[in-house]
Design an enzyme around this catalytic site. Structure first.
Site, PDB file in Angstrom:
ATOM      1  N   THR A 115       0.841  -1.201   0.000  1.00  0.00           N
ATOM      2  CA  THR A 115       0.000   0.000   0.000  1.00  0.00           C
ATOM      3  C   THR A 115       0.875   1.248   0.000  1.00  0.00           C
ATOM      4  O   THR A 115       1.991   1.224   0.542  1.00  0.00           O
ATOM      5  CB  THR A 115      -0.959   0.036   1.215  1.00  0.00           C
ATOM      6  OG1 THR A 115      -1.714   1.246   1.176  1.00  0.00           O
ATOM      7  CG2 THR A 115      -0.214  -0.018   2.541  1.00  0.00           C
ATOM      8  N   GLY A 139      -0.997   5.926   6.549  1.00  0.00           N
ATOM      9  CA  GLY A 139      -1.731   5.526   7.753  1.00  0.00           C
ATOM     10  C   GLY A 139      -1.837   4.011   7.854  1.00  0.00           C
ATOM     11  O   GLY A 139      -1.647   3.422   8.923  1.00  0.00           O
ATOM     12  N   ASP A 161      -7.978  -3.663   1.378  1.00  0.00           N
ATOM     13  CA  ASP A 161      -8.933  -2.726   0.782  1.00  0.00           C
ATOM     14  C   ASP A 161     -10.006  -2.511   1.832  1.00  0.00           C
ATOM     15  O   ASP A 161     -10.563  -3.473   2.372  1.00  0.00           O
ATOM     16  CB  ASP A 161      -9.526  -3.247  -0.523  1.00  0.00           C
ATOM     17  CG  ASP A 161     -10.131  -2.094  -1.316  1.00  0.00           C
ATOM     18  OD1 ASP A 161      -9.394  -1.141  -1.637  1.00  0.00           O
ATOM     19  OD2 ASP A 161     -11.351  -2.097  -1.572  1.00  0.00           O
ATOM     20  N   SER A 162     -10.248  -1.265   2.155  1.00  0.00           N
ATOM     21  CA  SER A 162     -11.129  -0.999   3.279  1.00  0.00           C
ATOM     22  C   SER A 162     -12.052   0.157   2.968  1.00  0.00           C
ATOM     23  O   SER A 162     -11.869   0.870   1.979  1.00  0.00           O
ATOM     24  CB  SER A 162     -10.300  -0.721   4.533  1.00  0.00           C
ATOM     25  OG  SER A 162      -9.240   0.158   4.250  1.00  0.00           O
ATOM     26  N   PHE A 192      -6.251   8.221  10.824  1.00  0.00           N
ATOM     27  CA  PHE A 192      -6.312   8.861   9.509  1.00  0.00           C
ATOM     28  C   PHE A 192      -7.747   8.744   8.984  1.00  0.00           C
ATOM     29  O   PHE A 192      -8.631   8.203   9.653  1.00  0.00           O
ATOM     30  CB  PHE A 192      -5.308   8.216   8.533  1.00  0.00           C
ATOM     31  CG  PHE A 192      -5.639   6.787   8.163  1.00  0.00           C
ATOM     32  CD1 PHE A 192      -5.293   5.749   9.020  1.00  0.00           C
ATOM     33  CD2 PHE A 192      -6.304   6.481   6.979  1.00  0.00           C
ATOM     34  CE1 PHE A 192      -5.600   4.429   8.694  1.00  0.00           C
ATOM     35  CE2 PHE A 192      -6.616   5.166   6.644  1.00  0.00           C
ATOM     36  CZ  PHE A 192      -6.266   4.138   7.509  1.00  0.00           C
ATOM     37  N   GLY A 193      -7.966   9.252   7.794  1.00  0.00           N
ATOM     38  CA  GLY A 193      -9.258   9.089   7.112  1.00  0.00           C
ATOM     39  C   GLY A 193     -10.436   9.605   7.934  1.00  0.00           C
ATOM     40  O   GLY A 193     -10.458  10.740   8.403  1.00  0.00           O
TER      41      GLY A 193
HETATM   42  P1  IMP Z   1      -8.535   2.014   0.038  1.00  0.00           P
HETATM   43  O1  IMP Z   1      -8.550   0.732   0.830  1.00  0.00           O
HETATM   44  O2  IMP Z   1      -7.168   2.379  -0.440  1.00  0.00           O
HETATM   45  O3  IMP Z   1      -9.568   2.001  -1.031  1.00  0.00           O
HETATM   46  O4  IMP Z   1      -8.889   3.188   1.030  1.00  0.00           O
HETATM   47  C1  IMP Z   1      -9.802   3.024   2.049  1.00  0.00           C
HETATM   48  C2  IMP Z   1     -10.305   4.363   2.562  1.00  0.00           C
HETATM   49  O5  IMP Z   1     -11.253   4.076   3.594  1.00  0.00           O
HETATM   50  C3  IMP Z   1      -9.217   5.210   3.216  1.00  0.00           C
HETATM   51  O6  IMP Z   1      -8.609   6.109   2.325  1.00  0.00           O
HETATM   52  C4  IMP Z   1     -10.019   5.939   4.301  1.00  0.00           C
HETATM   53  O7  IMP Z   1     -10.692   7.046   3.755  1.00  0.00           O
HETATM   54  C5  IMP Z   1     -11.051   4.901   4.698  1.00  0.00           C
HETATM   55  N1  IMP Z   1     -10.523   4.095   5.803  1.00  0.00           N
HETATM   56  C6  IMP Z   1     -10.101   2.798   5.762  1.00  0.00           C
HETATM   57  N2  IMP Z   1      -9.655   2.406   6.952  1.00  0.00           N
HETATM   58  C7  IMP Z   1      -9.761   3.462   7.766  1.00  0.00           C
HETATM   59  C8  IMP Z   1      -9.432   3.669   9.144  1.00  0.00           C
HETATM   60  O8  IMP Z   1      -8.893   2.811   9.851  1.00  0.00           O
HETATM   61  N3  IMP Z   1      -9.716   4.891   9.628  1.00  0.00           N
HETATM   62  C9  IMP Z   1     -10.288   5.879   8.889  1.00  0.00           C
HETATM   63  N4  IMP Z   1     -10.573   5.744   7.598  1.00  0.00           N
HETATM   64  C10 IMP Z   1     -10.322   4.536   7.040  1.00  0.00           C
END
Ligand code: IMP
Length: 210
Positions: free
Chosen positions: A8, A12, A70-71, A164-165
């Site tokens: 990744t 964060g 992926d979250s 983060f996020g």
């Molecule tokens: P991706 O998995 O790269 O598509 O990004 C997942 C998005 O979900 C992140 O950029 C955050 O906006 C949000 N996200 C995922 N996990 C967390 C977390 O642990 N805290 C806050 N936001 C999260």
């Protein structure tokens, strides 16, 4: 020695995954450590598709077993949005005073503001959960998955400066704290990513012969 690439570019996530995986004793590498710069288009229609695409792309480019996450955040009152699109959930905008006409994606703060704007007229509590799907891929193309969820609610004013996020507006009623008010050790005991890593341990043990 066994080496696992954390697939990744999200800082964060790197910090949290390094902490979560250190008990395995596996040597952890990041894309920066091996000078690997890759952008993966997250165009899948499920978390598993995106996670496996990221893990496979990094595994094949590096020759190392690679772990991707992926979250996303799923809010009940918004029928599960932003979900898969959590990282891109904000209107595109023109950068101020830059003279450039190219629209830019917003940052985390823009995404939190956009989410709160969309929830403004919905009755509270704004129940939500974070979801994480982890994919672990080998350079030869084998992929295994693990998942985790963390339940809470969205609150209208930000609290805390950790994580983060969406962490500053994701509230955990049992702790009376937002995710951003937890230190990393606390977050890593209960987060969606922590549970997914825990569920991924048997896969890691099998792949690394532990
Ligand atoms: P991706 O998995 O790269 O598509 O990004 C997942 C998005 O979900 C992140 O950029 C955050 O906006 C949000 N996200 C995922 N996990 C967390 C977390 O642990 N805290 C806050 N936001 C999260």
């Amino acid at each position: 020695m066994n080496k696992l690439l954390i697939a990744t570019n999200n800082h964060g996530k790197v910090i949290e995954l390094q902490d979560l995986l250190k008990v395995t004793g596996i040597q952890l590498l990041t894309p920066v450590d091996i000078h690997l710069s890759l952008e993966v288009d997250e165009d899948g229609s499920t978390y598993a598709e995106n996670a496996s695409k990221k893990a496979l792309t990094f595994a094949q480019a590096s020759g190392l077993i690679s772990l991707a996450d992926d979250s996303g955040l799923e809010v009940d009152a918004l029928d599960g949005a932003p979900g898969l699109y959590s990282a891109r959930y904000a209107p595109l905008r023109l950068p101020p005073f830059s003279g450039k006409m190219k629209e830019q994606e917003g940052g985390d703060a823009d995404r939190r503001a956009f989410l709160l704007q969309n929830l403004k007229y919905k009755p509270r509590p704004w129940k939500a959960h974070f979801h994480a799907t982890i994919a672990i891929a080998t350079p030869s193309g084998e992929v295994e998955f693990a998942e985790g969820n963390c339940f809470g609610e969205i609150i209208p004013a930000e609290r805390g400066s950790g994580g983060f996020g969406y962490d500053p507006i994701f509230f955990l009623p049992e702790l009376n704290k937002t995710m951003a008010e937890l230190d990393m050790e606390q977050k890593n005991r209960l987060s969606h990513r922590a549970l997914a890593v825990m569920n991924a341990r048997p896969v890691l043990n099998k792949m690394f012969g532990l």
